[in-house]
Design a protein around this motif. Sequence first.
Motif, PDB file in Angstrom:
ATOM      1  N   GLY A   4      37.357  18.842  29.578  1.00 57.62           N
ATOM      2  CA  GLY A   4      37.709  20.184  28.937  1.00 57.62           C
ATOM      3  C   GLY A   4      38.246  21.217  30.162  1.00 57.62           C
ATOM      4  O   GLY A   4      38.354  20.681  31.198  1.00 57.62           O
ATOM      5  N   GLY A   5      37.921  22.393  29.849  1.00 51.87           N
ATOM      6  CA  GLY A   5      38.429  23.443  30.621  1.00 51.87           C
ATOM      7  C   GLY A   5      37.461  23.779  31.781  1.00 51.87           C
ATOM      8  O   GLY A   5      36.166  24.291  31.237  1.00 51.87           O
ATOM      9  N   LEU A   6      37.512  23.543  32.912  1.00 52.13           N
ATOM     10  CA  LEU A   6      36.597  23.571  34.017  1.00 52.13           C
ATOM     11  C   LEU A   6      36.421  25.244  34.005  1.00 52.13           C
ATOM     12  O   LEU A   6      35.222  25.413  34.157  1.00 52.13           O
ATOM     13  CB  LEU A   6      37.275  23.000  35.279  1.00 52.13           C
ATOM     14  N   ALA A   7      37.487  25.879  34.159  1.00 51.95           N
ATOM     15  CA  ALA A   7      37.157  27.563  34.156  1.00 51.95           C
ATOM     16  C   ALA A   7      36.477  27.942  33.162  1.00 51.95           C
ATOM     17  O   ALA A   7      35.490  28.787  33.243  1.00 51.95           O
ATOM     18  CB  ALA A   7      38.451  28.239  34.349  1.00 51.95           C
ATOM     19  N   THR A   8      36.829  27.623  31.793  1.00 56.74           N
ATOM     20  CA  THR A   8      36.158  28.009  30.641  1.00 56.74           C
ATOM     21  C   THR A   8      34.565  27.754  30.690  1.00 56.74           C
ATOM     22  O   THR A   8      33.822  28.361  30.286  1.00 56.74           O
ATOM     23  CB  THR A   8      36.618  27.787  29.350  1.00 56.74           C
ATOM     24  N   SER A   9      34.375  26.639  31.454  1.00 53.12           N
ATOM     25  CA  SER A   9      32.945  26.171  31.242  1.00 53.12           C
ATOM     26  C   SER A   9      32.142  26.830  32.253  1.00 53.12           C
ATOM     27  O   SER A   9      30.811  27.228  32.160  1.00 53.12           O
ATOM     28  CB  SER A   9      33.026  24.527  31.594  1.00 53.12           C
ATOM     29  N   LEU A  10      32.844  27.025  33.429  1.00 51.78           N
ATOM     30  CA  LEU A  10      32.242  27.975  34.491  1.00 51.78           C
ATOM     31  C   LEU A  10      31.828  29.441  33.817  1.00 51.78           C
ATOM     32  O   LEU A  10      30.697  29.786  34.195  1.00 51.78           O
ATOM     33  CB  LEU A  10      33.081  28.087  35.908  1.00 51.78           C
ATOM     34  N   ASP A  18      37.482  36.218  37.780  1.00 50.92           N
ATOM     35  CA  ASP A  18      38.620  37.301  37.713  1.00 50.92           C
ATOM     36  C   ASP A  18      38.972  37.530  39.391  1.00 50.92           C
ATOM     37  O   ASP A  18      38.570  38.454  39.908  1.00 50.92           O
ATOM     38  CB  ASP A  18      38.069  38.758  37.279  1.00 50.92           C
ATOM     39  N   ASP A  19      39.648  36.487  39.799  1.00 50.32           N
ATOM     40  CA  ASP A  19      40.021  36.206  41.301  1.00 50.32           C
ATOM     41  C   ASP A  19      41.297  35.669  41.295  1.00 50.32           C
ATOM     42  O   ASP A  19      41.766  34.695  40.450  1.00 50.32           O
ATOM     43  CB  ASP A  19      39.014  35.607  41.860  1.00 50.32           C
ATOM     44  N   ASP A  20      42.159  35.927  42.549  1.00 47.01           N
ATOM     45  CA  ASP A  20      43.230  35.136  42.620  1.00 47.01           C
ATOM     46  C   ASP A  20      43.221  33.651  42.940  1.00 47.01           C
ATOM     47  O   ASP A  20      44.075  32.882  42.569  1.00 47.01           O
ATOM     48  CB  ASP A  20      43.853  35.587  43.917  1.00 47.01           C
ATOM     49  N   LEU A  21      41.847  33.409  42.998  1.00 51.54           N
ATOM     50  CA  LEU A  21      41.325  31.939  43.406  1.00 51.54           C
ATOM     51  C   LEU A  21      41.045  31.134  42.386  1.00 51.54           C
ATOM     52  O   LEU A  21      40.881  30.026  41.893  1.00 51.54           O
ATOM     53  CB  LEU A  21      40.708  31.638  44.655  1.00 51.54           C
ATOM     54  N   TRP A  22      40.960  31.890  40.969  1.00 52.10           N
ATOM     55  CA  TRP A  22      40.478  31.539  39.990  1.00 52.10           C
ATOM     56  C   TRP A  22      39.009  30.674  39.887  1.00 52.10           C
ATOM     57  O   TRP A  22      38.231  30.856  40.848  1.00 52.10           O
ATOM     58  CB  TRP A  22      41.641  30.815  39.170  1.00 52.10           C
ATOM     59  N   SER A  23      39.337  29.486  39.205  1.00 50.36           N
ATOM     60  CA  SER A  23      38.075  28.352  39.441  1.00 50.36           C
ATOM     61  C   SER A  23      38.043  28.003  41.067  1.00 50.36           C
ATOM     62  O   SER A  23      36.785  27.458  41.192  1.00 50.36           O
ATOM     63  CB  SER A  23      38.179  27.275  38.516  1.00 50.36           C
ATOM     64  N   ALA A 116      49.360  33.952  40.958  1.00 46.51           N
ATOM     65  CA  ALA A 116      48.365  34.845  40.221  1.00 46.51           C
ATOM     66  C   ALA A 116      48.964  35.648  39.555  1.00 46.51           C
ATOM     67  O   ALA A 116      48.539  36.850  39.417  1.00 46.51           O
ATOM     68  CB  ALA A 116      47.161  35.181  41.260  1.00 46.51           C
ATOM     69  N   ASP A 117      50.393  35.621  38.959  1.00 46.17           N
ATOM     70  CA  ASP A 117      51.030  36.651  38.534  1.00 46.17           C
ATOM     71  C   ASP A 117      51.498  36.344  36.862  1.00 46.17           C
ATOM     72  O   ASP A 117      52.310  36.956  36.438  1.00 46.17           O
ATOM     73  CB  ASP A 117      52.198  37.392  39.218  1.00 46.17           C
TER      74      ASP A 117
END
Length: 214
Positions: A4-10, A18-23, A116-117
């Motif tokens: 699934g989504g790594l970012a949403t899980s984190l 909320d960062d330019d590097l995201w996950s 990141a835009d």
Amino acid sequence: VLDGGLATSLEALGYDLDDDLWSAKILLEDPDAIRRVHADFLSAGADCITAGTYQASIPGLVARGLTHNQSVGVLDRGVGLAVEARDAFWSDAKNRERRLRPLVAASVGPYGAYCADGSEYTGEYGLSDDELLDFHEGRWRILAESAADLMACETIPSLQEAEVLLQLLRRTPDRWAWMSFTCRDGAHLSDGTALSAAARTCGAAPRVAAVGIN
């Protein structure tokens, strides 16, 4: 079955992305959390987990203050965490009863992820093929030499960027990849290219395991 989504899980675990590097930010701050998410996906039935390297580009990490060598180490670690989670899962005999050994895919995000835009949803980069190749080549080489089983080219908004990645795939003949695109509607990529044309281009390239929409 993919993960699934790594970012949403984190984020569900309470991490602020909320960062330019995201996950990829968590690769720097708490890599054990990424290993935990990989393990959770495997326990839930994933046959393939994707390393947290989507937004971990060399230029993006250098802009954060890392050296080039440190940035390479982050990419290696991103794949390593996924491999460690997979190997730990597979070492348990009960997990080998009804399934094949899960795969690890090294995530290759688009140039827009580095910006990141939001341009990964338009493809409006204003770059030449050579400039895109220069951006992708270093990371591709690192990930292609890693312990990942295949490359996951994700959220690609344009045929131009896909063709650059396919060029890199041809240079690494021992590697397979999948290509997933962003689309503006049911028939066109984000840059306006017909989805059917993009699928034909990928289908004619060697070692493309799958084409999809992200």
